[in-house]
Design an enzyme around this catalytic site. Structure first.
Site, mmCIF file in Angstrom:
data_model
loop_
_atom_site.group_PDB
_atom_site.id
_atom_site.type_symbol
_atom_site.label_atom_id
_atom_site.label_comp_id
_atom_site.label_asym_id
_atom_site.label_seq_id
_atom_site.Cartn_x
_atom_site.Cartn_y
_atom_site.Cartn_z
ATOM 1 N N TYR A 47 0.847 -1.198 0.000
ATOM 2 C CA TYR A 47 0.000 0.000 0.000
ATOM 3 C C TYR A 47 0.885 1.253 0.000
ATOM 4 C CZ TYR A 47 -3.275 3.568 1.581
ATOM 5 O OH TYR A 47 -4.007 4.720 1.687
ATOM 6 N N ASP A 48 1.880 1.257 0.875
ATOM 7 C CA ASP A 48 2.791 2.405 0.939
ATOM 8 C C ASP A 48 3.488 2.644 -0.399
ATOM 9 O OD1 ASP A 48 3.834 1.819 4.383
ATOM 10 O OD2 ASP A 48 2.078 2.796 3.514
ATOM 11 N N SER A 93 -17.971 32.096 -30.462
ATOM 12 C CA SER A 93 -19.285 31.649 -30.913
ATOM 13 C C SER A 93 -19.525 32.215 -32.302
ATOM 14 C CB SER A 93 -20.357 32.091 -29.933
ATOM 15 O OG SER A 93 -20.227 33.458 -29.699
ATOM 16 N N LEU A 94 -20.698 31.964 -32.835
ATOM 17 C CA LEU A 94 -20.989 32.383 -34.205
ATOM 18 C C LEU A 94 -22.143 33.366 -34.216
ATOM 19 C CD1 LEU A 94 -20.927 28.856 -35.876
ATOM 20 C CD2 LEU A 94 -19.255 30.670 -36.231
ATOM 21 N N GLU A 127 -21.697 23.535 -43.683
ATOM 22 C CA GLU A 127 -21.733 22.279 -42.912
ATOM 23 C C GLU A 127 -22.767 22.375 -41.803
ATOM 24 O OE1 GLU A 127 -17.490 22.524 -42.092
ATOM 25 O OE2 GLU A 127 -17.909 23.026 -40.005
ATOM 26 N N LYS A 129 -24.730 22.575 -38.373
ATOM 27 C CA LYS A 129 -24.377 23.063 -37.050
ATOM 28 C C LYS A 129 -24.859 22.007 -36.051
ATOM 29 C CE LYS A 129 -24.465 27.164 -34.170
ATOM 30 N NZ LYS A 129 -24.988 26.657 -32.903
ATOM 31 N N ASP A 131 -25.737 20.186 -32.670
ATOM 32 C CA ASP A 131 -26.236 20.671 -31.392
ATOM 33 C C ASP A 131 -25.640 19.841 -30.258
ATOM 34 O OD1 ASP A 131 -27.584 22.267 -29.701
ATOM 35 O OD2 ASP A 131 -29.582 21.507 -30.170
ATOM 36 N N ARG A 150 -15.415 24.366 -23.756
ATOM 37 C CA ARG A 150 -15.316 25.760 -24.167
ATOM 38 C C ARG A 150 -15.322 26.710 -22.968
ATOM 39 N NH1 ARG A 150 -19.785 29.371 -26.370
ATOM 40 N NH2 ARG A 150 -18.572 31.162 -26.980
ATOM 41 N N GLU A 185 -17.258 19.203 -32.014
ATOM 42 C CA GLU A 185 -18.472 19.120 -31.205
ATOM 43 C C GLU A 185 -18.642 17.710 -30.669
ATOM 44 O OE1 GLU A 185 -19.849 22.093 -31.281
ATOM 45 O OE2 GLU A 185 -21.902 21.875 -30.494
ATOM 46 N N TYR A 237 -14.313 20.213 -36.682
ATOM 47 C CA TYR A 237 -14.661 21.213 -37.694
ATOM 48 C C TYR A 237 -13.863 22.511 -37.638
ATOM 49 C CZ TYR A 237 -17.575 22.740 -33.748
ATOM 50 O OH TYR A 237 -18.023 23.118 -32.515
ATOM 51 N N LYS A 301 -18.714 28.981 -43.861
ATOM 52 C CA LYS A 301 -17.380 29.499 -43.533
ATOM 53 C C LYS A 301 -16.676 29.921 -44.814
ATOM 54 C CE LYS A 301 -17.156 26.288 -39.682
ATOM 55 N NZ LYS A 301 -16.557 25.082 -39.094
ATOM 56 N N LYS A 325 -29.618 29.622 -38.892
ATOM 57 C CA LYS A 325 -30.414 28.768 -38.003
ATOM 58 C C LYS A 325 -31.689 28.266 -38.684
ATOM 59 C CE LYS A 325 -29.214 28.517 -34.057
ATOM 60 N NZ LYS A 325 -28.942 29.377 -32.913
ATOM 61 N N CYS A 427 -46.048 41.076 -3.028
ATOM 62 C CA CYS A 427 -45.071 40.087 -3.487
ATOM 63 C C CYS A 427 -45.515 38.705 -2.987
ATOM 64 C CB CYS A 427 -43.687 40.427 -2.938
ATOM 65 S SG CYS A 427 -42.471 39.106 -3.174
ATOM 66 N N CYS A 430 -42.839 37.546 -0.087
ATOM 67 C CA CYS A 430 -42.619 38.174 1.218
ATOM 68 C C CYS A 430 -43.772 39.054 1.668
ATOM 69 C CB CYS A 430 -41.319 38.986 1.212
ATOM 70 S SG CYS A 430 -41.413 40.497 0.253
ATOM 71 N N CYS A 445 -41.243 43.828 -6.495
ATOM 72 C CA CYS A 445 -41.421 43.707 -5.048
ATOM 73 C C CYS A 445 -40.616 44.827 -4.398
ATOM 74 C CB CYS A 445 -40.906 42.349 -4.574
ATOM 75 S SG CYS A 445 -40.536 42.283 -2.809
ATOM 76 N N CYS A 451 -36.936 40.881 1.444
ATOM 77 C CA CYS A 451 -37.564 39.800 0.679
ATOM 78 C C CYS A 451 -36.568 38.644 0.583
ATOM 79 C CB CYS A 451 -37.950 40.272 -0.723
ATOM 80 S SG CYS A 451 -38.706 38.970 -1.713
HETATM 81 S S1 IVH Z 1 -17.252 26.723 -36.161
HETATM 82 C C1 IVH Z 1 -14.702 30.279 -34.633
HETATM 83 N N1 IVH Z 1 -18.701 24.736 -37.036
HETATM 84 O O1 IVH Z 1 -21.670 26.409 -32.660
HETATM 85 C C2 IVH Z 1 -15.982 29.542 -34.786
HETATM 86 N N2 IVH Z 1 -19.196 25.595 -34.882
HETATM 87 O O2 IVH Z 1 -22.550 29.149 -32.081
HETATM 88 C C3 IVH Z 1 -15.848 28.121 -34.438
HETATM 89 N N3 IVH Z 1 -20.984 24.411 -33.730
HETATM 90 O O3 IVH Z 1 -19.397 27.125 -30.138
HETATM 91 C C4 IVH Z 1 -17.114 27.386 -34.547
HETATM 92 N N4 IVH Z 1 -21.392 22.942 -35.304
HETATM 93 O O4 IVH Z 1 -20.133 24.700 -30.444
HETATM 94 C C5 IVH Z 1 -18.499 25.588 -36.030
HETATM 95 N N5 IVH Z 1 -19.853 22.935 -37.932
HETATM 96 C C6 IVH Z 1 -19.650 23.793 -36.932
HETATM 97 C C7 IVH Z 1 -20.401 23.742 -35.751
HETATM 98 C C8 IVH Z 1 -20.145 24.674 -34.748
HETATM 99 C C9 IVH Z 1 -21.720 23.350 -34.096
HETATM 100 C C10 IVH Z 1 -21.149 25.134 -32.450
HETATM 101 C C11 IVH Z 1 -19.903 25.348 -31.663
HETATM 102 C C12 IVH Z 1 -19.808 26.827 -31.414
HETATM 103 C C13 IVH Z 1 -21.209 27.240 -31.649
HETATM 104 C C14 IVH Z 1 -21.260 28.675 -32.089
#
Ligand code: IVH
Length: 708
Positions: A47-48, A93-94, A127, A129, A131, A150, A185, A237, A301, A325, A427, A430, A445, A451
């Protein structure tokens, strides 16, 4: 004991990490057998030896010490959570597009920024997106060494061990540069999600709301053996830090990813123009429901990497990409009743209590109703059959009643807030007067600190994930500690351990607490007594000051004292401090007014002083903020004027690049200007610079100065 153990001196960091993982589990097993079951499995000397080996590896790799390491377990309970990782290149993010025009505009912006003609082609890659949740995978010399979530984009959590359980993750790749960060992702397929929930249900465990939550919950398991039982998948990606270029375009990069063994989404397509990209959007959208995993849009892109480099970033998103979207998913259900909740600023918000319904794969039982006027505008009434919708990360909303159905009684906030037999609105938490001020949409309130819900909500916000992020201080525990009189203000959190000692360690005797969990909580608090200025500002919960505003304030004022002094000086709206504050991006007179009001209150200033003092007593501090990516640049903090026509970039590009390096780009020349950069036909500004003795640079001088 195993005899074939590699010598500690020969371990690679990854091997060391795995070995520490194994040793932690093994030592824990022996501890249990010895202390709890009274049935030792090995000789004390063996163990030691395990403990010594663990210590030797930790000495060589101090950065790999596990939060629950056996070496820490003696005396103190393990600190909760994952190690934090700073991303070498921020994870962004995008921007979103919802209509086809938004996509055309995006391409137009790219063209203008790059100075292209209206008919110059802008090739893109489209490509899906995915989820799921984004992660960054770091390879050094072709070996996977670290994986991180992230987080807030700047700092994530080290989930290396958990990622190693993914079959889709290449552990070793051939022909990679010395440093390579691949981003992608992590997701769960719909089938794996349903199977997991069936298992959870059979085991009496909590169900996940949707595949994304299930993926996130599985990846953020502290015990990687749990992650290993969850089916997680991965698409790659994007690129993070690299020591040398890996491709000249995104499309070629995707091909390279495949050669390296990554899964790349098979629906990704090269597109010559926006029309082709939109065709991909429609095709992918039509097939969406039949895909084995959830997607919420299509990402476009700009293909050329040199153009991506020039386009750069704005705020938190790249100029070279956009997410188109899909429309929100909708469903019908019964609105059982309209309820009221109290927020941390005392706002009384109505919400919908719904008959649970599946909206695009997610079960929804509650939805926000914003405010009284919104309910009236949509004419939503308790008992209605309503349309509920969910769009991506947005909280579910009630769109309105289904037409042609029997109606309930119209909703009135006063009626809802007035108790039977009462004569005024109160309220619901409270009993203090509830009021709707002139010109405001919200009921509020008036109880302020009396509260309990407001006070608790403020504390919950303070300790929450994007603020102080104190593990173990969630809603339930905070409400309890407040009731027991331990925590009334943020400062009390950091003196909790002292208070408990003075109270003869009473906390550990409360039902459901125990010595270990109390110690764990103290450790978590101590861990967060050192915190960045932006989180600190956000945690204060000042009205209208969300994460983005907190970040801007932190970057602008750098440290707490300067920020506080400036907010107090800004109380005078004629002052330079006020002008300076309202000149910050997205901070208008309304937000500035809330900031000034907050600091005008003596009790708020006192609360901050007490808080900082309590943090410092635990060895912590509020850390200074740095201008993002700008430290060390030759032009950081300099005031620059661009004039005339530039040859290698558009004015917009020049400005963006200068700002990214920390310079301030201004419109007119004064004595405070550090440089005037003159292109062709500079006009009066160059003359002005000469007159004032401001250095005049050619475009090439400027490029040399910024090192391009
Ligand atoms: S590119 C610099 N490609 O979407 C930008 N993002 O709203 C790098 N996501 O945080 C992101 N599919 O989590 C990219 N084919 C894809 C994606 C993707 C999903 C997500 C990713 C990002 C979020 C931005």
């Amino acid at each position: 004991m195993s005899t074939a153990e590699p010598s500690v001196d020969n371990l690679t960091p990854l091997e060391a990490r795995l070995e520490l993982d194994r040793l932690a589990a093994e030592i824990a097993r022996h501890d249990r057998a010895y202390h709890v079951e009274d049935r030792p499995l090995i000789a004390d000397a063996d163990y030691d030896a395990l403990v010594r080996r663990n210590a030797a590896i930790e000495a060589r790799f101090p950065e790999l010490v596990r939060p629950d390491s056996p070496s820490r377990r003696v005396g103190a309970a393990p600190a909760e959570g994952f190690r934090r990782v700073r991303h070498a290149v921020p994870m962004l993010s995008l921007d979103n597009a919802f209509a086809e025009e938004d996509v055309q505009e995006f391409v137009g912006r790219v063209r203008r920024f790059l100075g292209l003609a209206a008919d110059d082609p802008v090739a893109m890659v489209a490509e899906p997106k995915i989820d799921g949740l984004s992660i960054s995978l770091r390879y050094e010399n072709g070996r996977f060494v670290q994986g991180a979530t992230r987080g807030d984009g700047t700092e994530g959590e080290d989930v290396t061990l958990n990622l190693l359980t993914l079959a889709d993750l290449p552990k070793i790749i051939a022909g990679a540069p010395r440093v390579l960060e691949v981003r992608g992702e992590v997701y769960m397929t719909k089938a794996d999600f349903l199977a997991l929930n069936r298992r959870q249900e059979a085991a009496g465990e909590k169900l996940f709301a949707n595949p994304r939550n299930a993926a996130a919950g599985s990846l953020r398991q502290l015990d990687s053996r749990v992650t290993a039982t969850r089916a997680l998948s991965l698409f790659a990606y994007a690129l993070g830090e690299v020591s040398e270029p890996v491709a000249d375009s995104h499309w070629h990069f995707l091909e390279r990813l495949k050669l390296w063994g990554f899964k790349v989404n098979p629906l990704a397509r090269p597109c010559a123009d926006a029309d082709q990209a939109l065709a991909v959007y429609r095709e992918v959208g039509d097939g969406r429901a039949a895909l084995p995993y959830d997607i919420d849009g299509v990402v476009y892109k700009v293909d050329r990497f040199d153009w991506q480099g020039r386009l750069g970033f704005k705020d938190r998103s790249p100029r070279w990409a956009i997410a188109h979207k899909f429309p929100a998913e909708q469903a019908r259900t019964r609105l059982k009743s309209i309820e009221i909740s109290v927020g941390r600023t005392g706002v009384l918000t109505p919400w919908a209590d719904l008959e649970p319904v599946n909206v695009g794969g997610v079960v929804v039982a509650r939805a926000t109703l914003h405010n009284e006027d919104d309910i009236a505008r949509k004419d939503i009434r308790a008992g209605d059959l309503v349309i509920v919708q969910r769009a991506g990360d947005v909280i579910p909303q009630v769109v309105g009643p289904v037409a042609g159905q029997p109606r309930g009684e119209a909703f009135s906030m006063v009626a809802k807030l007035t108790p039977p037999g009462g004569d005024h609105a109160v309220c619901p938490e409270c009993g203090s007067h509830a009021v709707r001020d002139e010109g405001e949409v919200a009921w509020r309130c008036t109880g302020g600190l009396v509260c309990p819900t407001q006070a608790t909500e403020r504390l919950i916000h303070f300790a929450s994930r994007d603020a102080f992020d104190i593990e173990g201080l969630g809603e339930k525990n905070l409400a309890f500690l407040r009731e027991q009189g331990y925590i009334r203000t943020p400062a009390d959190i950091f003196t909790l351990e002292d208070a408990d000692r003075a109270n003869l360690h009473k906390l550990e005797n409360f039902p459901g607490w125990g010595k270990r969990s109390v110690q764990k909580l103290f450790d978590a608090i101590r861990l967060r007594s050192r915190i960045g200025l932006e989180r600190f500002i956000y945690a204060l919960g000042i009205r209208q000051v969300g994460e983005a505003t907190a970040k801007r304030l932190a970057r602008h004022y750098h440290n707490l004292d300067r920020w506080r002094d400036a907010m107090m000086a800004a109380a005078d709206r004629e002052s330079e401090a006020w002008a300076d504050l309202t000149a910050i991006e997205d901070i208008g007179p309304s937000v500035a007014g809330d900031l000034v009001d907050f600091f005008a209150e003596e009790h708020n200033r006192q609360a901050i002083a007490d808080l900082v003092a309590a943090m410092e007593r635990l060895g912590g501090t509020v850390e200074e903020a740095q201008a993002l990516g700008a430290s060390g640049s030759a032009v950081a903090g300099k005031a620059v004027v661009f004039t005339g026509t530039l040859a290698t970039m558009t004015r917009q590009e020049a400005k963006a690049r200068a700002e990214a390096l920390g310079a301030k780009v201004v419109g007119s020349v004064s004595k405070k200007t550090d440089y005037v950069v003159a292109g062709a036909d500079p006009g009066s500004k160059a003359a002005e610079a000469a007159k004032l003795g401001v250095p005049l640079l050619s475009e090439q001088d400027w490029l040399d100065l910024i090192g391009r």
